[in-house]
Scaffold this active site. Structure first.
Site, PDB file in Angstrom:
ATOM      1  N   HIS A  84       0.840  -1.200   0.000  1.00  0.00           N
ATOM      2  CA  HIS A  84       0.000   0.000   0.000  1.00  0.00           C
ATOM      3  C   HIS A  84       0.875   1.251   0.000  1.00  0.00           C
ATOM      4  O   HIS A  84       1.801   1.373   0.792  1.00  0.00           O
ATOM      5  CB  HIS A  84      -0.910   0.029   1.230  1.00  0.00           C
ATOM      6  CG  HIS A  84      -1.867  -1.128   1.284  1.00  0.00           C
ATOM      7  ND1 HIS A  84      -1.478  -2.386   1.684  1.00  0.00           N
ATOM      8  CD2 HIS A  84      -3.184  -1.204   0.983  1.00  0.00           C
ATOM      9  CE1 HIS A  84      -2.519  -3.197   1.629  1.00  0.00           C
ATOM     10  NE2 HIS A  84      -3.574  -2.503   1.201  1.00  0.00           N
TER      11      HIS A  84
ATOM     12  N   LYS B  86      -1.309  -7.841  -4.842  1.00  0.00           N
ATOM     13  CA  LYS B  86      -2.184  -6.688  -4.596  1.00  0.00           C
ATOM     14  C   LYS B  86      -1.323  -5.432  -4.439  1.00  0.00           C
ATOM     15  O   LYS B  86      -0.435  -5.384  -3.597  1.00  0.00           O
ATOM     16  CB  LYS B  86      -3.035  -6.870  -3.338  1.00  0.00           C
ATOM     17  CG  LYS B  86      -3.928  -5.647  -3.067  1.00  0.00           C
ATOM     18  CD  LYS B  86      -4.668  -5.736  -1.750  1.00  0.00           C
ATOM     19  CE  LYS B  86      -5.432  -4.446  -1.459  1.00  0.00           C
ATOM     20  NZ  LYS B  86      -6.043  -4.428  -0.117  1.00  0.00           N
TER      21      LYS B  86
ATOM     22  N   SER C  75     -22.091  15.018 -10.561  1.00  0.00           N
ATOM     23  CA  SER C  75     -22.791  14.881 -11.844  1.00  0.00           C
ATOM     24  C   SER C  75     -23.646  13.617 -11.894  1.00  0.00           C
ATOM     25  O   SER C  75     -23.228  12.536 -11.472  1.00  0.00           O
ATOM     26  CB  SER C  75     -21.779  14.840 -12.988  1.00  0.00           C
ATOM     27  OG  SER C  75     -22.421  14.542 -14.211  1.00  0.00           O
TER      28      SER C  75
ATOM     29  N   SER D 147     -24.616  12.462 -14.802  1.00  0.00           N
ATOM     30  CA  SER D 147     -24.433  11.943 -16.159  1.00  0.00           C
ATOM     31  C   SER D 147     -24.212  10.430 -16.233  1.00  0.00           C
ATOM     32  O   SER D 147     -24.755   9.777 -17.123  1.00  0.00           O
ATOM     33  CB  SER D 147     -23.279  12.670 -16.847  1.00  0.00           C
ATOM     34  OG  SER D 147     -23.567  14.034 -17.006  1.00  0.00           O
TER      35      SER D 147
ATOM     36  N   THR E 214     -17.144  19.504 -18.741  1.00  0.00           N
ATOM     37  CA  THR E 214     -17.810  20.518 -17.936  1.00  0.00           C
ATOM     38  C   THR E 214     -16.769  21.422 -17.260  1.00  0.00           C
ATOM     39  O   THR E 214     -15.576  21.364 -17.571  1.00  0.00           O
ATOM     40  CB  THR E 214     -18.767  19.855 -16.914  1.00  0.00           C
ATOM     41  OG1 THR E 214     -19.557  20.862 -16.280  1.00  0.00           O
ATOM     42  CG2 THR E 214     -18.014  19.057 -15.868  1.00  0.00           C
TER      43      THR E 214
ATOM     44  N   LYS F 192     -14.009  23.429 -20.511  1.00  0.00           N
ATOM     45  CA  LYS F 192     -14.654  23.534 -21.828  1.00  0.00           C
ATOM     46  C   LYS F 192     -13.837  24.339 -22.834  1.00  0.00           C
ATOM     47  O   LYS F 192     -13.843  24.025 -24.030  1.00  0.00           O
ATOM     48  CB  LYS F 192     -16.047  24.139 -21.673  1.00  0.00           C
ATOM     49  CG  LYS F 192     -17.010  23.256 -20.893  1.00  0.00           C
ATOM     50  CD  LYS F 192     -18.413  23.820 -20.866  1.00  0.00           C
ATOM     51  CE  LYS F 192     -19.338  22.905 -20.055  1.00  0.00           C
ATOM     52  NZ  LYS F 192     -20.745  23.274 -20.210  1.00  0.00           N
TER      53      LYS F 192
ATOM     54  N   ASN G 231     -18.333  20.946 -25.200  1.00  0.00           N
ATOM     55  CA  ASN G 231     -18.841  20.180 -24.058  1.00  0.00           C
ATOM     56  C   ASN G 231     -19.024  18.711 -24.410  1.00  0.00           C
ATOM     57  O   ASN G 231     -19.426  17.916 -23.570  1.00  0.00           O
ATOM     58  CB  ASN G 231     -20.167  20.758 -23.556  1.00  0.00           C
ATOM     59  CG  ASN G 231     -21.325  20.430 -24.470  1.00  0.00           C
ATOM     60  OD1 ASN G 231     -21.233  20.654 -25.683  1.00  0.00           O
ATOM     61  ND2 ASN G 231     -22.428  19.921 -23.919  1.00  0.00           N
TER      62      ASN G 231
ATOM     63  N   ASP H 118     -24.162  22.652 -25.647  1.00  0.00           N
ATOM     64  CA  ASP H 118     -24.682  23.456 -24.535  1.00  0.00           C
ATOM     65  C   ASP H 118     -25.710  24.476 -25.002  1.00  0.00           C
ATOM     66  O   ASP H 118     -26.786  24.615 -24.424  1.00  0.00           O
ATOM     67  CB  ASP H 118     -23.542  24.219 -23.839  1.00  0.00           C
ATOM     68  CG  ASP H 118     -22.828  23.384 -22.782  1.00  0.00           C
ATOM     69  OD1 ASP H 118     -23.432  22.419 -22.294  1.00  0.00           O
ATOM     70  OD2 ASP H 118     -21.681  23.710 -22.465  1.00  0.00           O
TER      71      ASP H 118
ATOM     72  N   ALA I 204     -19.412  27.645 -20.732  1.00  0.00           N
ATOM     73  CA  ALA I 204     -20.879  27.612 -20.748  1.00  0.00           C
ATOM     74  C   ALA I 204     -21.452  29.009 -20.971  1.00  0.00           C
ATOM     75  O   ALA I 204     -22.457  29.177 -21.676  1.00  0.00           O
ATOM     76  CB  ALA I 204     -21.397  27.016 -19.441  1.00  0.00           C
TER      77      ALA I 204
ATOM     78  N   THR J 292     -14.623  39.116 -12.964  1.00  0.00           N
ATOM     79  CA  THR J 292     -13.588  39.928 -13.594  1.00  0.00           C
ATOM     80  C   THR J 292     -14.210  40.677 -14.769  1.00  0.00           C
ATOM     81  O   THR J 292     -14.583  40.058 -15.774  1.00  0.00           O
ATOM     82  CB  THR J 292     -12.430  39.042 -14.082  1.00  0.00           C
ATOM     83  OG1 THR J 292     -11.972  38.229 -13.005  1.00  0.00           O
ATOM     84  CG2 THR J 292     -11.281  39.875 -14.617  1.00  0.00           C
TER      85      THR J 292
ATOM     86  N   ARG K 167     -12.808  40.154 -18.368  1.00  0.00           N
ATOM     87  CA  ARG K 167     -13.211  38.899 -19.027  1.00  0.00           C
ATOM     88  C   ARG K 167     -14.625  39.043 -19.594  1.00  0.00           C
ATOM     89  O   ARG K 167     -14.920  38.563 -20.685  1.00  0.00           O
ATOM     90  CB  ARG K 167     -13.165  37.768 -17.987  1.00  0.00           C
ATOM     91  CG  ARG K 167     -13.365  36.378 -18.580  1.00  0.00           C
ATOM     92  CD  ARG K 167     -12.053  35.614 -18.654  1.00  0.00           C
ATOM     93  NE  ARG K 167     -12.221  34.425 -19.469  1.00  0.00           N
ATOM     94  CZ  ARG K 167     -12.449  33.212 -18.977  1.00  0.00           C
ATOM     95  NH1 ARG K 167     -12.510  33.034 -17.683  1.00  0.00           N
ATOM     96  NH2 ARG K 167     -12.577  32.192 -19.789  1.00  0.00           N
TER      97      ARG K 167
ATOM     98  N   MET L  95     -22.895  25.214  -6.712  1.00  0.00           N
ATOM     99  CA  MET L  95     -22.572  23.798  -6.850  1.00  0.00           C
ATOM    100  C   MET L  95     -22.066  23.256  -5.530  1.00  0.00           C
ATOM    101  O   MET L  95     -21.708  24.011  -4.628  1.00  0.00           O
ATOM    102  CB  MET L  95     -21.522  23.599  -7.943  1.00  0.00           C
ATOM    103  CG  MET L  95     -22.034  23.881  -9.351  1.00  0.00           C
ATOM    104  SD  MET L  95     -20.749  23.710 -10.614  1.00  0.00           S
ATOM    105  CE  MET L  95     -20.424  21.953 -10.532  1.00  0.00           C
TER     106      MET L  95
END
Length: 499
Positions: free
Chosen positions: A143, A170, A265, A267, A310, A314, A335, A352, A391, A412, A415, A452
């Site tokens: 280990h 192992k 997620s 998904s 995601t 992206k 995406n 998206d 996104a 910002t 941006r 999130m």
């Protein structure tokens, strides 16, 4: 680097690959008492486990003679006994001779496997020479709780373990990066004896599922979420029902969602059910990726066939693609990435904007009772996009295409201004958004990670400002399941139908 390992898998499947049994699911059993362990053993059998690992070091007041007889005799599944000392990450801190004697006693009483650490394996295996039951197997384990060594170092470690006389090797390491797992896959697929190769931590989760593809002897699955004997273990339920482990083999195609964070997620639930329903030999995984370019360079085999992408990758993923759909190129973000099977090239798409804008239009039609024949309900609307990442770019592009007046808000301002100039929009700083209310009936789209996990109660603007908006859209897939997932899924399934 991983391309070479994948090529080896393909060559071996042509007839030279060592025949291996399907990967077993082992339920680790940790409890204070034997009675509790027996209850958990019954649950393990009911859950679909193939064997149980009995962690003797978790027992309080362990009595080897009495307890081992009961555990071996009453367990409804094959048993693997482990008595892990503190110096190898376990709980036992007592006499070393007594520990090894207990493992030998477990063997004599009918255990199917025992796990002994590499540091003491030579001594232990010599002590049981000539006493081993015919079907009994010794697992010799190592280990590493800090990192995953190089392929050369791992190869040397396997050789050292084999030299002890181990029946099964192992190796458990720790993933600092998801690409570390590829080295364990290389070792597993080339081994001439059974190997348990697992990588701990969330970044190593794929090792616990794809071991079934690369020939691992077993993987560990817990009875309940959050109750683990090592970091990163999935539940038996997820192994069987979410990832369909029994269906995974050498030819299984690998798909997944690339992100950071990504564990929230949903998904994998969507895609794995879709794959199963159409009879496609594929598995879809959470992929916690730190550096997307390094990820694609490492997992370059066509076996790694497609990816959802995601936050926050992206935009960076565009540079990794060999070909980019014109719309995705215009947006500057992808995406959905499909690896073309004929030549291994990565093809990037952006679904998206289609899914998100369609969901927003449906929401507006629902509130106004407007007909879809009347054109887009976004036409002329003031559309505020929070975030200037991949996104955000997609939604700004899509809203502009539908005739909306777009405003970009970002922490910002520079941006926000950059994106606004690209799509023909206005820009404000996120700090000013609470005071931005030029009209009623606006549309708000949050494309940031605000809200999130783990900070699910945070919001990008004050709640009292929401009264100026007729519709609020959150691109966070945890809270808003829109049709962009469906669009991306259709890309993958479309590729499947072409095969």
């Amino acid at each position: 680097m991983f391309a070479s390992a994948s090529v080896a898998v393909g060559r071996e499947s042509g007839g030279r690959r060592m025949e291996r049994e399907p990967t077993k699911i082992c339920a680790p059993i940790m409890a204070d008492s034997v009675d509790e362990m027996l209850v958990f053993m019954g649950k393990a059998k009911a859950s679909g486990a193939d064997l149980v690992e009995v962690r003797l070091d978790s027992l309080k007041g362990f009595r080897p003679q009495e307890d081992l007889k009961v555990l071996v005799k009453k367990c409804p599944l094959p048993t693997l006994f482990t008595f892990r000392p503190k110096w190898e990450g376990g709980l036992y801190d007592g006499d070393e001779k007594g520990r090894l004697d207990a493992l030998q006693l477990a063997m004599e009483l009918g255990a199917d496997y025992i796990d002994v650490e590499l540091q003491v394996a030579d001594e232990f295996i010599k002590s049981i020479h000539g006493k081993k039951p015919e079907k009994f197997k010794v697992i010799v384990s190592s280990h590493n709780y800090q990192n995953t060594p190089s392929v050369e170092e791992l190869g040397n470690l396997v050789a050292r373990i084999q030299a002890t006389g181990a029946d099964i090797v192992k190796i458990a390491t720790t993933a600092v990066d998801i690409t570390d797992v590829a080295r364990i896959f290389q070792i597993t697929v080339h081994s001439k004896i059974p190997v348990i190769g697992l990588v701990m931590s969330e970044r190593g989760l794929i090792s616990r599922i794809l071991c079934a593809k690369f020939g691992g002897f077993l993987t560990f699955g817990t009875l309940e979420g959050g109750i683990v004997s090592a970091p990163g273990q999935p539940t038996i339920k997820d192994l069987l029902n979410l990832y369909n482990l029994r269906l995974i083999g050498p030819d299984t195609k690998v798909y997944g969602i690339i992100g950071k964070p990504v564990g929230h997620s949903k998904s994998p639930i969507l895609y794995n059910e879709a794959f199963k329903s159409v009879g496609f030999n594929g598995v879809y995984l959470h992929l916690l990726v730190d550096d997307v370019a390094t990820f694609f360079q490492t997992y370059s085999s066509t076996d790694f066939a497609g990816f959802s992408c995601t936050i926050p990758h992206k935009e960076a993923a565009v540079k990794c693609c060999d070909e980019v759909d014109p719309v995705a190129k215009a947006i500057g973000a992808v995406n959905c990435i499909v690896r073309r099977q004929s030549d291994g090239k990565l093809c990037g798409y952006n679904t998206d904007y289609v899914g998100a804008i369609s969901a927003i239009e449906d929401g507006l039609r629902g509130t106004s009772k407007a007909s879809s024949a009347a054109g887009s309900p976004l036409a002329g609307k003031l559309f505020v996009v929070i975030g200037a990442g991949g996104a955000g770019k997609a939604l700004a592009y899509g809203a502009k295409e539908k005739g909306a007046r777009v405003v970009i808000a970002n922490r910002t301002y520079d941006r926000a201004r950059e994106l606004a100039n690209t799509v023909g929009a206005d820009a404000i700083s996120l700090a000013d958004l609470n005071n931005f209310n030029p009209e009623d009936g606006m549309v708000l789209a949050n494309t940031t990670s605000i809200g999130m996990q783990p900070k699910i109660d945070e919001t990008p603007i004050s709640k009292h400002v929401l009264k100026y908006y007729s519709l609020v859209f959150d691109a966070d897939c945890l809270h808003q399941r829109d049709s962009s997932e469906k669009s991306c899924r259709n890309k993958f399934l479309g590729e499947i139908q072409l095969k």
